[in-house]
Design a protein around this motif. Structure first.
Motif, PDB file in Angstrom:
ATOM      1  N   ILE A  39       0.822  -1.205   0.000  1.00 52.19           N
ATOM      2  CA  ILE A  39       0.000   0.000   0.000  1.00 52.19           C
ATOM      3  C   ILE A  39       0.857   1.256   0.000  1.00 52.19           C
ATOM      4  CG2 ILE A  39      -1.879  -1.155   1.250  1.00 52.19           C
ATOM      5  CD1 ILE A  39      -0.937   0.607   3.710  1.00 52.19           C
ATOM      6  N   THR A  40       0.234   2.352  -0.398  1.00 49.52           N
ATOM      7  CA  THR A  40       0.772   3.676  -0.135  1.00 49.52           C
ATOM      8  C   THR A  40      -0.311   4.424   0.628  1.00 49.52           C
ATOM      9  OG1 THR A  40       0.081   4.462  -2.315  1.00 49.52           O
ATOM     10  CG2 THR A  40       2.357   3.772  -2.085  1.00 49.52           C
ATOM     11  N   TYR A  41       0.121   5.265   1.550  1.00 52.87           N
ATOM     12  CA  TYR A  41      -0.812   6.008   2.385  1.00 52.87           C
ATOM     13  C   TYR A  41      -0.294   7.422   2.529  1.00 52.87           C
ATOM     14  CZ  TYR A  41      -3.428   7.458   6.527  1.00 52.87           C
ATOM     15  OH  TYR A  41      -4.231   8.140   7.407  1.00 52.87           O
ATOM     16  N   GLN A  42      -1.103   8.378   2.074  1.00 56.46           N
ATOM     17  CA  GLN A  42      -0.700   9.777   2.160  1.00 56.46           C
ATOM     18  C   GLN A  42      -1.943  10.643   2.093  1.00 56.46           C
ATOM     19  OE1 GLN A  42       2.263  10.864  -0.733  1.00 56.46           O
ATOM     20  NE2 GLN A  42       2.256  12.983  -0.139  1.00 56.46           N
ATOM     21  N   ASP A  43      -1.992  11.661   2.928  1.00 58.68           N
ATOM     22  CA  ASP A  43      -3.091  12.635   2.925  1.00 58.68           C
ATOM     23  C   ASP A  43      -4.460  11.964   2.994  1.00 58.68           C
ATOM     24  OD1 ASP A  43      -1.187  14.689   2.687  1.00 58.68           O
ATOM     25  OD2 ASP A  43      -1.202  14.543   0.502  1.00 58.68           O
ATOM     26  N   ASN A  44      -4.609  11.006   3.883  1.00 56.50           N
ATOM     27  CA  ASN A  44      -5.861  10.268   4.079  1.00 56.50           C
ATOM     28  C   ASN A  44      -6.309   9.474   2.862  1.00 56.50           C
ATOM     29  OD1 ASN A  44      -6.190  10.896   6.756  1.00 56.50           O
ATOM     30  ND2 ASN A  44      -7.431  12.697   6.363  1.00 56.50           N
ATOM     31  N   LEU A  45      -5.398   9.227   1.936  1.00 55.21           N
ATOM     32  CA  LEU A  45      -5.691   8.386   0.774  1.00 55.21           C
ATOM     33  C   LEU A  45      -4.888   7.102   0.905  1.00 55.21           C
ATOM     34  CD1 LEU A  45      -6.993   7.858  -1.984  1.00 55.21           C
ATOM     35  CD2 LEU A  45      -5.053   9.041  -3.021  1.00 55.21           C
ATOM     36  N   LEU A  46      -5.595   5.987   0.880  1.00 52.86           N
ATOM     37  CA  LEU A  46      -4.988   4.669   0.951  1.00 52.86           C
ATOM     38  C   LEU A  46      -5.064   4.043  -0.432  1.00 52.86           C
ATOM     39  CD1 LEU A  46      -3.945   2.265   2.748  1.00 52.86           C
ATOM     40  CD2 LEU A  46      -6.342   1.604   2.963  1.00 52.86           C
ATOM     41  N   GLU A  47      -3.927   3.726  -0.996  1.00 50.75           N
ATOM     42  CA  GLU A  47      -3.885   3.072  -2.299  1.00 50.75           C
ATOM     43  C   GLU A  47      -3.364   1.656  -2.118  1.00 50.75           C
ATOM     44  OE1 GLU A  47      -1.759   5.281  -5.292  1.00 50.75           O
ATOM     45  OE2 GLU A  47      -2.621   7.173  -4.601  1.00 50.75           O
ATOM     46  N   ILE A  48      -4.127   0.706  -2.598  1.00 54.53           N
ATOM     47  CA  ILE A  48      -3.679  -0.689  -2.578  1.00 54.53           C
ATOM     48  C   ILE A  48      -2.956  -0.919  -3.894  1.00 54.53           C
ATOM     49  CG2 ILE A  48      -4.390  -3.104  -2.484  1.00 54.53           C
ATOM     50  CD1 ILE A  48      -6.874  -2.035  -0.874  1.00 54.53           C
ATOM     51  N   ASP A  49      -1.644  -1.079  -3.804  1.00 57.01           N
ATOM     52  CA  ASP A  49      -0.816  -1.210  -5.001  1.00 57.01           C
ATOM     53  C   ASP A  49      -0.696  -2.648  -5.467  1.00 57.01           C
ATOM     54  OD1 ASP A  49      -0.291   1.585  -5.045  1.00 57.01           O
ATOM     55  OD2 ASP A  49       1.204   1.301  -3.480  1.00 57.01           O
ATOM     56  N   SER A  50      -0.765  -3.586  -4.549  1.00 54.84           N
ATOM     57  CA  SER A  50      -0.766  -4.998  -4.922  1.00 54.84           C
ATOM     58  C   SER A  50      -1.310  -5.818  -3.759  1.00 54.84           C
ATOM     59  CB  SER A  50       0.636  -5.489  -5.316  1.00 54.84           C
ATOM     60  OG  SER A  50       1.535  -5.332  -4.257  1.00 54.84           O
ATOM     61  N   LEU A  51      -1.915  -6.921  -4.119  1.00 52.55           N
ATOM     62  CA  LEU A  51      -2.439  -7.872  -3.140  1.00 52.55           C
ATOM     63  C   LEU A  51      -2.263  -9.253  -3.749  1.00 52.55           C
ATOM     64  CD1 LEU A  51      -3.923  -8.681  -0.563  1.00 52.55           C
ATOM     65  CD2 LEU A  51      -6.075  -8.112  -1.700  1.00 52.55           C
ATOM     66  N   THR A  52      -1.369 -10.033  -3.175  1.00 52.93           N
ATOM     67  CA  THR A  52      -1.046 -11.338  -3.742  1.00 52.93           C
ATOM     68  C   THR A  52      -1.054 -12.403  -2.654  1.00 52.93           C
ATOM     69  OG1 THR A  52       1.319 -10.937  -3.447  1.00 52.93           O
ATOM     70  CG2 THR A  52       0.396 -10.396  -5.605  1.00 52.93           C
ATOM     71  N   VAL A  53      -1.418 -13.602  -3.074  1.00 56.41           N
ATOM     72  CA  VAL A  53      -1.403 -14.764  -2.184  1.00 56.41           C
ATOM     73  C   VAL A  53      -0.658 -15.875  -2.904  1.00 56.41           C
ATOM     74  CG1 VAL A  53      -2.838 -16.482  -1.005  1.00 56.41           C
ATOM     75  CG2 VAL A  53      -3.572 -14.086  -1.072  1.00 56.41           C
ATOM     76  N   ALA A  54       0.214 -16.557  -2.189  1.00 56.55           N
ATOM     77  CA  ALA A  54       0.932 -17.694  -2.769  1.00 56.55           C
ATOM     78  C   ALA A  54      -0.100 -18.739  -3.218  1.00 56.55           C
ATOM     79  CB  ALA A  54       1.897 -18.282  -1.754  1.00 56.55           C
ATOM     80  N   PRO A  55       0.058 -19.287  -4.424  1.00 59.68           N
ATOM     81  CA  PRO A  55      -0.954 -20.203  -4.966  1.00 59.68           C
ATOM     82  C   PRO A  55      -1.339 -21.361  -4.051  1.00 59.68           C
ATOM     83  CG  PRO A  55       0.583 -19.579  -6.678  1.00 59.68           C
ATOM     84  CD  PRO A  55       1.117 -19.010  -5.388  1.00 59.68           C
TER      85      PRO A  55
END
Length: 151
Positions: free
Chosen positions: A68-84
Motif C-alpha cells: 500500500i501507499t498512504y498519504q493525505d488520508n488516501l490509501l492506495e492498494i498497489d498490490s495484493l497477492t497470495v501464494a498459490p
C-alpha cells in the motif's frame, strides 16, 4: 499472523518477490498475456520501494502480501497477492481487513484487470465500487475501484 514487512531487507524482499512471481504468473495466465508488468519487478525494486508491505504468515511461510501507499488520508492498494498454495483460504480478505482497519483514510483505491473477477469480487465484498475503466499502454484493460468514506 499479519506483520509489517521490512522490505528494504534483501531477504524479506526476496520472499515478497517469490510470492509476487508465483501469484502474478497465475494472474497473467488468467488475463491471457505474456506481458504482465508486475512480473518484471525485481527484488531490488521491491527493496527500494516507498510503499508499505504487510505479510500474512502461515507458520514461518509468507503466504500473502499487501502493498500500500498512504498519504493525505488516501490509501492506495498497489498490490495484493497470495501464494498459490494458499489460494481460497481467506488470506487476501484478511490482509484487506487489516489495512482497512489499520489506517485512518477518507478514500481507498485499487486497480486490477477487468477480467480478474476473483479480485473484483473481493474488493466489492469490502464495499469498493468501480469508478473507471481504462487501458494503459501495456494493453491490459483495467478497472479502478474506490471505497469513499468522505461522503
Amino acid at each position: 499472523m499479519i506483520a509489517q514487512l521490512t522490505h528494504s531487507n534483501s531477504d524479506i524482499a526476496s520472499h515478497i518477490y517469490a510470492v509476487f512471481q508465483a501469484s502474478y504468473k497465475i494472474e497473467a495466465a488468467l488475463i491471457g498475456t505474456n506481458n504482465f508488468p508486475p512480473l518484471s519487478r525485481t527484488p531490488q525494486d521491491i527493496a527500494s520501494s516507498n510503499s508499505l508491505f504487510y505479510g500474512f504468515y502461515k507458520g514461518d511461510s509468507l503466504a500473502g502480501v499487501i502493498e500500500i501507499t498512504y498519504q493525505d488520508n488516501l490509501l492506495e492498494i498497489d498490490s495484493l497477492t497470495v501464494a498459490p498454495e494458499h489460494f481460497r483460504k481467506g488470506i487476501a480478505g484478511k490482509l484487506m481487513e487489516y489495512v482497512l482497519n489499520a489506517f485512518d483514510f477518507s478514500k481507498a483505491t485499487v486497480e486490477t484487470a477487468v477480467v480478474n473477477a476473483p479480485s473484483i469480487r473481493l474488493y466489492q465484498k469490502h464495499d469498493f465500487n468501480e469508478f473507471k475503466r481504462f487501458t494503459p499502454s501495456h494493453g491490459i484493460e483495467k478497472v479502478a475501484l474506490a471505497l469513499d468514506l468522505s461522503s
